[in-house]
Motif scaffolding. Structure first.
Motif, mmCIF file in Angstrom:
data_model
loop_
_atom_site.group_PDB
_atom_site.id
_atom_site.type_symbol
_atom_site.label_atom_id
_atom_site.label_comp_id
_atom_site.label_asym_id
_atom_site.label_seq_id
_atom_site.Cartn_x
_atom_site.Cartn_y
_atom_site.Cartn_z
ATOM 1 N N ALA A 171 0.824 -1.216 0.000
ATOM 2 C CA ALA A 171 0.000 0.000 0.000
ATOM 3 C C ALA A 171 0.858 1.266 0.000
ATOM 4 N N ARG A 172 1.889 1.303 0.834
ATOM 5 C CA ARG A 172 2.674 2.545 0.920
ATOM 6 C C ARG A 172 3.623 2.713 -0.266
ATOM 7 N N ARG A 173 3.996 1.617 -0.914
ATOM 8 C CA ARG A 173 4.813 1.716 -2.128
ATOM 9 C C ARG A 173 3.961 2.019 -3.359
ATOM 10 N N ASN A 174 2.673 1.718 -3.273
ATOM 11 C CA ASN A 174 1.769 1.926 -4.403
ATOM 12 C C ASN A 174 0.560 2.737 -3.926
ATOM 13 N N PRO A 175 0.740 4.043 -3.694
ATOM 14 C CA PRO A 175 -0.303 4.838 -3.043
ATOM 15 C C PRO A 175 -1.551 5.079 -3.889
ATOM 16 N N PHE A 176 -1.487 4.719 -5.169
ATOM 17 C CA PHE A 176 -2.664 4.889 -6.031
ATOM 18 C C PHE A 176 -3.305 3.553 -6.402
ATOM 19 N N LEU A 177 -2.772 2.463 -5.879
ATOM 20 C CA LEU A 177 -3.330 1.141 -6.167
ATOM 21 C C LEU A 177 -4.606 0.954 -5.347
ATOM 22 N N TYR A 178 -5.670 0.505 -6.006
ATOM 23 C CA TYR A 178 -6.960 0.406 -5.336
ATOM 24 C C TYR A 178 -6.938 -0.688 -4.267
ATOM 25 N N ALA A 179 -7.656 -0.447 -3.183
ATOM 26 C CA ALA A 179 -7.701 -1.401 -2.072
ATOM 27 C C ALA A 179 -8.139 -2.804 -2.498
ATOM 28 N N PRO A 180 -9.180 -2.963 -3.346
ATOM 29 C CA PRO A 180 -9.562 -4.318 -3.752
ATOM 30 C C PRO A 180 -8.412 -5.068 -4.417
#
Length: 555
Positions: A171-180
């Protein structure tokens, strides 16, 4: 790290099936949004998505440091479930998360100017925070997998902590990646652990499986950032038109009424995901996929296996599923949209509905076209009707609609054919050199390294798409080139290149690629004076390794 026991990841495999997804009302009908979402997602998933949300905003914060923030939000959710009229319960979810962030002690010490976002009102405050997100930041190390001799024991003894660290790092390395998507990747990682821990060579097994998960994360992240970029740059109308074209290609048997029913939900869900509102993103996407799965016979014969998966794995599976087979014996559109003398009457009676149905009908008949090409055909048809319906003989005027459409189709097909022939005939190195020459003339202001980067990405598109069957080459080529162009245009916003590039980036989404293809030499460019020192003809020109020599020649 006692707090991590709060986040049980059983939802990855089992409890996700028990989500209450039969929601009785839309958002506006709920007194408390946070209570509504907590009830939908259930406790464990709500906690996990809360962790993702904070990790993406506060990328420098430690795993342990996020514990208080997660606990505060979960405590509030539980309080609001018990009493929706309680203080703070009526706040929008994004405001609850941002208020929590703005109460972090010494926020400015760690994040500098980002702390100034707290002085803004919503939604500007959220837009400000989003602008400080850093994709693949240097200050965040990639996920480090525990050693093979301990990972299986750690998974067995501390499953929650192991998977928690994986999700937190992704999550912190990919701040635009959607939660699902992040939860789907965590499920893939857990499946890999479950399989490999039964093998004699655990490390070799994981070395084979884990890189595929990382590569998938990278690819999905690029596509999701691209989707958000188009939504933010061109607005909901263009985004919806593109999605309608894509969904009509993918679900060609679904009736128009069903496509329009889910189109609005698809758009609003993307907006939530792009705005960083991961709780609503997670919940609404799950609801949408549950609806699609409840009507498999209507939408697609290709999603049966996806719909049998747990909810957190289901959405990404459906998104990546194959196009359904096109219905047999679809009638030609010429009779309804070209030969029909009453076209203008229908068009003027309901412009948006008419064009939406045309876009749907055209797209479901042409899975071999890119969505951008389909939008260009639709735009030209719309322009033609706007002109013809004002004449004395509209039917005669729009009788050449097919001829006009074929011009755009041929231009795109010729571009793909020419470039694939160049790549296949002359090879990757010469293809890249041709691109460098072509785009240096178009954008001489761009640095050599940036042009090389763009050229390599375009070459990779060629390598991927030119090997595909004829009916998949065009949508693959223009689809991926649109992503490369979007990245170029994003840079153009902060570091303007020239007027031609600015025009192509901003004028029209569907015409971006043809605009760049047709772009000529930048006649306003004044090159620097010739300097012999720019060229370095030392012994490395011949003695360096082949790859280095090739790179030197290109520069």
């Amino acid at each position: 790290m006692k707090w991590v026991t709060l986040i049980s990841f059983i939802f990855l495999l089992s409890s996700a099936r028990s989500w209450n997804l039969q929601r009785v009302a839309r958002d506006a009908e709920h007194k408390s949004e946070i209570a509504h979402r907590y009830n939908d997602l259930k406790e464990e998933t709500f906690k996990a998505v809360t962790l993702i949300t904070f990790a993406q905003y506060l990328q420098r914060c430690s795993y342990e440091g996020l514990s208080k923030l997660v606990k505060d939000v979960v405590d509030l959710a539980q309080k609001c479930v018990a009493n929706e009229d309680a203080p703070e319960c009526g706040k929008p979810l994004p405001s609850i998360f941002l208020d929590e962030i703005c109460q972090v002690e010494k926020l400015r010490d760690s994040y500098g100017a980002m702390a100034d976002c707290c002085s803004k009102a919503d939604p500007e405050r959220n837009e400000c925070f989003l602008s400080f997100k850093v994709p693949q930041p240097d200050f965040v190390q990639p996920y480090v997998r525990p050693a093979a001799d301990v990972i299986c024991q750690e998974y067995q003894d501390n499953r929650v902590q192991l998977l928690g660290h994986f999700i937190y790092t992704v999550a912190r390395r990919n701040p635009f990646l959607y939660a699902p998507t992040i939860l789907s990747l965590a499920a893939d990682y857990e499946h890999a652990l479950q399989g490999c821990c039964k093998e004699s060579d655990i490390s070799a097994c994981l070395d084979e499986k884990v890189p595929a998960i990382k590569e998938r994360a990278k690819k999905v992240s690029v596509k999701q950032q691209y989707a958000c970029g188009i939504l933010n740059k061109f607005g909901e109308r263009t985004f919806q038109a593109n999605k309608l074209a894509l969904m009509s290609q993918k679900y060609p048997k679904a009736p128009f009424s069903e496509m329009m029913k889910i189109l609005k939900d698809v758009t609003s869900t993307y907006k939530e995901c792009c705005d960083g509102d991961m709780v609503e993103c997670m919940d609404d996407r799950a609801e949408l996929m549950t609806y699609i799965c409840s009507k498999q016979d209507v939408f697609s014969s290709k999603i049966k296996d996806c719909c049998e998966k747990p909810v957190v794995e289901r959405s990404q599976c459906i998104i990546e599923s194959e196009y359904d087979d096109k219905p047999d014996n679809l009638p030609s559109l010429v009779e309804k949209y070209v030969q029909n003398t009453e076209v203008c009457k229908s068009y003027e009676a309901g412009h948006d509905a008419f064009m939406s149905e045309f876009l749907y009908e055209y797209s479901r008949r042409h899975p071999e076209f890119s969505s951008q090409l389909i939008l260009r055909v639709a735009k030209e048809y719309e322009t033609l009707l706007n002109k013809c319906c004002k004449t004395d003989n509209p039917a005669e005027c729009y009788a050449n609609a097919v001829k006009e459409a074929n011009k755009h189709i041929k231009e795109t097909q010729d571009i793909v054919k020419t470039n694939c022939e160049l790549l296949n005939t002359h090879g990757e190195a010469d293809f890249l050199k041709a691109l460098l020459i072509r785009y240096t003339k178009k954008m001489p202001q761009v640095s050599t390294d940036t042009l090389l980067e763009i050229g390599k990405k375009m070459t990779a598109v060629g390598n991927k798409c030119c090997q595909l069957p004829e009916d998949r080459r065009l949508p693959c080529s223009e689809g991926y080139l649109s992503i490369v162009i979007q990245d170029m245009c994003r840079r153009q916003e902060t570091s303007p290149i020239n007027d031609n590039v600015s025009h192509c980036c901003s004028d029209s989404y569907s015409y971006r690629r043809p605009c760049f293809s047709a772009m000529g030499v930048d006649t306003k460019y004044v090159p620097p004076a010739f300097d012999p020192e720019m060229f370095n003809f030392d012994e490395k020109l011949c003695s360096a390794p082949a790859a280095e020599r090739e790179l030197g020649q290109m520069k």
